[in-house]
Scaffold this motif. Structure first.
Motif, PDB file in Angstrom:
ATOM      1  N   LYS A 165     -12.765 -30.038  17.947  1.00 55.20           N
ATOM      2  CA  LYS A 165     -14.000 -30.785  17.705  1.00 55.20           C
ATOM      3  C   LYS A 165     -15.005 -30.416  16.835  1.00 55.20           C
ATOM      4  O   LYS A 165     -15.252 -29.073  16.797  1.00 55.20           O
ATOM      5  N   GLN A 166     -15.737 -31.163  16.269  1.00 60.13           N
ATOM      6  CA  GLN A 166     -16.943 -30.668  15.496  1.00 60.13           C
ATOM      7  C   GLN A 166     -18.083 -31.340  15.538  1.00 60.13           C
ATOM      8  O   GLN A 166     -17.827 -32.776  15.588  1.00 60.13           O
ATOM      9  N   GLU A 167     -19.251 -30.993  15.189  1.00 56.66           N
ATOM     10  CA  GLU A 167     -20.306 -31.593  15.117  1.00 56.66           C
ATOM     11  C   GLU A 167     -20.457 -32.025  13.776  1.00 56.66           C
ATOM     12  O   GLU A 167     -20.470 -31.483  12.804  1.00 56.66           O
ATOM     13  N   TYR A 173     -21.073 -35.230   7.614  1.00 57.63           N
ATOM     14  CA  TYR A 173     -19.863 -34.731   7.316  1.00 57.63           C
ATOM     15  C   TYR A 173     -19.523 -33.909   8.191  1.00 57.63           C
ATOM     16  O   TYR A 173     -20.243 -33.300   9.233  1.00 57.63           O
ATOM     17  N   VAL A 174     -17.977 -33.517   8.450  1.00 61.04           N
ATOM     18  CA  VAL A 174     -17.512 -32.319   8.967  1.00 61.04           C
ATOM     19  C   VAL A 174     -16.673 -31.464   7.976  1.00 61.04           C
ATOM     20  O   VAL A 174     -16.323 -32.054   6.970  1.00 61.04           O
ATOM     21  N   LEU A 175     -16.195 -30.526   8.495  1.00 66.87           N
ATOM     22  CA  LEU A 175     -15.419 -29.669   7.662  1.00 66.87           C
ATOM     23  C   LEU A 175     -13.838 -30.028   7.784  1.00 66.87           C
ATOM     24  O   LEU A 175     -13.455 -30.725   8.904  1.00 66.87           O
ATOM     25  N   ARG A 176     -13.259 -29.966   6.540  1.00 65.44           N
ATOM     26  CA  ARG A 176     -11.945 -30.436   6.597  1.00 65.44           C
ATOM     27  C   ARG A 176     -11.109 -29.780   7.654  1.00 65.44           C
ATOM     28  O   ARG A 176     -10.091 -30.712   8.265  1.00 65.44           O
ATOM     29  N   VAL A 177     -11.203 -28.626   7.893  1.00 66.99           N
ATOM     30  CA  VAL A 177     -10.467 -27.715   8.897  1.00 66.99           C
ATOM     31  C   VAL A 177     -11.576 -26.595   9.232  1.00 66.99           C
ATOM     32  O   VAL A 177     -11.970 -25.911   8.359  1.00 66.99           O
ATOM     33  N   ALA A 178     -12.128 -26.889  10.803  1.00 71.20           N
ATOM     34  CA  ALA A 178     -12.988 -25.923  11.404  1.00 71.20           C
ATOM     35  C   ALA A 178     -12.636 -24.524  11.386  1.00 71.20           C
ATOM     36  O   ALA A 178     -11.137 -24.284  11.285  1.00 71.20           O
ATOM     37  N   PRO A 179     -13.184 -23.558  11.591  1.00 71.62           N
ATOM     38  CA  PRO A 179     -12.851 -22.136  11.519  1.00 71.62           C
ATOM     39  C   PRO A 179     -11.679 -21.951  12.372  1.00 71.62           C
ATOM     40  O   PRO A 179     -10.893 -21.202  12.126  1.00 71.62           O
ATOM     41  N   GLU A 180     -11.850 -22.338  13.747  1.00 71.10           N
ATOM     42  CA  GLU A 180     -10.921 -21.907  14.670  1.00 71.10           C
ATOM     43  C   GLU A 180      -9.334 -22.650  14.528  1.00 71.10           C
ATOM     44  O   GLU A 180      -8.542 -22.191  14.818  1.00 71.10           O
ATOM     45  N   GLU A 181      -9.510 -23.649  13.836  1.00 74.57           N
ATOM     46  CA  GLU A 181      -8.314 -24.701  13.346  1.00 74.57           C
ATOM     47  C   GLU A 181      -7.737 -23.928  12.328  1.00 74.57           C
ATOM     48  O   GLU A 181      -6.523 -23.648  12.253  1.00 74.57           O
ATOM     49  N   TYR A 182      -8.498 -23.430  11.345  1.00 77.31           N
ATOM     50  CA  TYR A 182      -8.015 -22.744  10.253  1.00 77.31           C
ATOM     51  C   TYR A 182      -7.197 -21.094  10.924  1.00 77.31           C
ATOM     52  O   TYR A 182      -6.152 -21.010  10.497  1.00 77.31           O
ATOM     53  N   ARG A 183      -7.917 -20.514  11.874  1.00 79.53           N
ATOM     54  CA  ARG A 183      -7.138 -19.213  12.585  1.00 79.53           C
ATOM     55  C   ARG A 183      -5.689 -20.033  13.095  1.00 79.53           C
ATOM     56  O   ARG A 183      -4.860 -19.419  13.131  1.00 79.53           O
ATOM     57  N   ASN A 184      -5.869 -21.142  13.832  1.00 73.43           N
ATOM     58  CA  ASN A 184      -4.739 -21.633  14.588  1.00 73.43           C
ATOM     59  C   ASN A 184      -3.792 -22.059  13.617  1.00 73.43           C
ATOM     60  O   ASN A 184      -2.334 -21.815  13.611  1.00 73.43           O
ATOM     61  N   ASN A 185      -3.883 -22.604  12.600  1.00 75.91           N
ATOM     62  CA  ASN A 185      -3.170 -22.860  11.487  1.00 75.91           C
ATOM     63  C   ASN A 185      -2.256 -21.928  10.996  1.00 75.91           C
ATOM     64  O   ASN A 185      -1.254 -21.876  10.624  1.00 75.91           O
ATOM     65  N   LEU A 186      -2.933 -20.631  10.634  1.00 69.62           N
ATOM     66  CA  LEU A 186      -2.157 -19.483   9.959  1.00 69.62           C
ATOM     67  C   LEU A 186      -1.571 -18.970  11.141  1.00 69.62           C
ATOM     68  O   LEU A 186      -0.485 -18.418  10.770  1.00 69.62           O
ATOM     69  N   ASN A 187      -1.693 -18.960  12.331  1.00 68.95           N
ATOM     70  CA  ASN A 187      -1.079 -18.577  13.142  1.00 68.95           C
ATOM     71  C   ASN A 187       0.309 -19.347  13.330  1.00 68.95           C
ATOM     72  O   ASN A 187       1.373 -18.682  13.788  1.00 68.95           O
TER      73      ASN A 187
END
Length: 295
Positions: A165-167, A173-187
């Motif tokens: 979720k993003q505000e 606008y929102v970020l295309r990939v939120a920071p924690e989602e980026y971390r999750n994607n890398l994992n």
């Protein structure tokens, strides 16, 4: 003949056979030489995944790396490397590409160079846009073939819960990939690469002192200052995942803090001139060579 086409699961993709910035898209759908998808028995394969920083150049850094691997192979086996980077891709799109295609190409090493597009702004997160296409495709299949409404509802609920979720900002606008989602994607990348018996190599994305103002004009970011802060945050996430998962890390962002290397940035402060791509290829070669020798 158009270079970019709509992709039902990855949002967009390169069009095989089309011309793109003076290059022909190969039959696998990437801006690189033609590559045989079938790996030769006994050979070693390095696949370079990422965005335009990976895909750019004639050749891209994977091409320079391929030459080095062939001229001085790390082991007695034949080696090759090639590019599966797509301009504009985020880590969410890259992860989708890995799951649908890359893992079936029998890689031995997979390098990951994502980050820039993840923290650009969009009308919706990439994962939601990708899930919408998947759900619509699944809806058609379920209605036409299976008539399994309950399973479809379960599928949609799982997709919905997976979103970070993003505000929305002041401009909606929102970020295309939120920071924690980026971390999750890398994992998820690391787990997926290891599952197919390959080794992941995470790469931090360098930046120059400043970035092109067109990023603000194109509404990819609110300001250059915010883009720099976000980018540095995503690089820290990349370093943290590499440390936590005990995977190979090529910290290019740290390398390019050296003033003598900054001359190899292109005018936007993001991409590289030929000398910069050669540096990346050399650094990747050294890292992979040492690891292959240790194995």
């Amino acid at each position: 003949t158009v270079p970019i086409i709509v992709d039902k699961t990855l949002i967009w993709a390169f069009n095989p056979g089309a011309d793109f910035n003076g290059r022909k898209i190969n039959q696998m759908g990437f801006a690189d030489r033609e590559v045989d998808p079938k790996k030769k028995p006994g050979s070693m394969r390095v696949i370079c995944m990422g965005d335009s920083c990976t895909g750019q150049g004639i050749p891209p850094y994977s091409g320079f790396l391929n030459t080095k691997l062939k001229e001085a192979a790390p082991t007695d086996q034949p080696w090759e490397s090639f590019n599966m980077g797509v301009h504009g891709y985020s880590s969410s799109q890259g992860l989708g590409l890995f799951k649908s295609r890359t893992k079936y190409l029998e890689p031995d090493y997979v390098t990951l160079y994502y980050g820039w597009n993840d923290h650009w702004r969009g009308s919706a997160p990439d994962a939601r846009r990708m899930a919408t296409e998947v759900k619509e495709g699944f809806r058609w299949y379920a209605v036409k073939k299976l008539r399994e409404k309950l399973f479809y509802q379960f599928f949609v609920s799982v997709v919905g819960k997976s979103e970070f979720k993003q505000e929305r900002d002041a401009q909606n606008y929102v970020l295309r990939v939120a920071p924690e989602e980026y971390r999750n994607n890398l994992n998820l990348f690391v787990a997926g690469i290891r599952e197919v018996g390959a080794k992941p190599v995470l790469i931090t994305a360098p930046r120059d002192h400043t970035l092109t103002k067109s990023l603000v004009h194109n509404r990819q970011t609110e300001s250059i200052e915010k883009a720099i802060l976000l980018h540095d945050q995503y690089n820290e996430i990349c370093r943290a995942v590499a440390n936590e998962q005990r995977v190979l890390l090529l910290d290019l962002a740290k390398d390019f803090e050296r003033e003598e290397l900054r001359q190899w940035f292109s005018g936007d402060g993001i991409h590289f001139k030929r000398e910069g791509r050669i540096y990346i290829a050399d650094a990747l070669y050294d890292l992979i060579y040492k690891d292959a020798q240790s194995r």
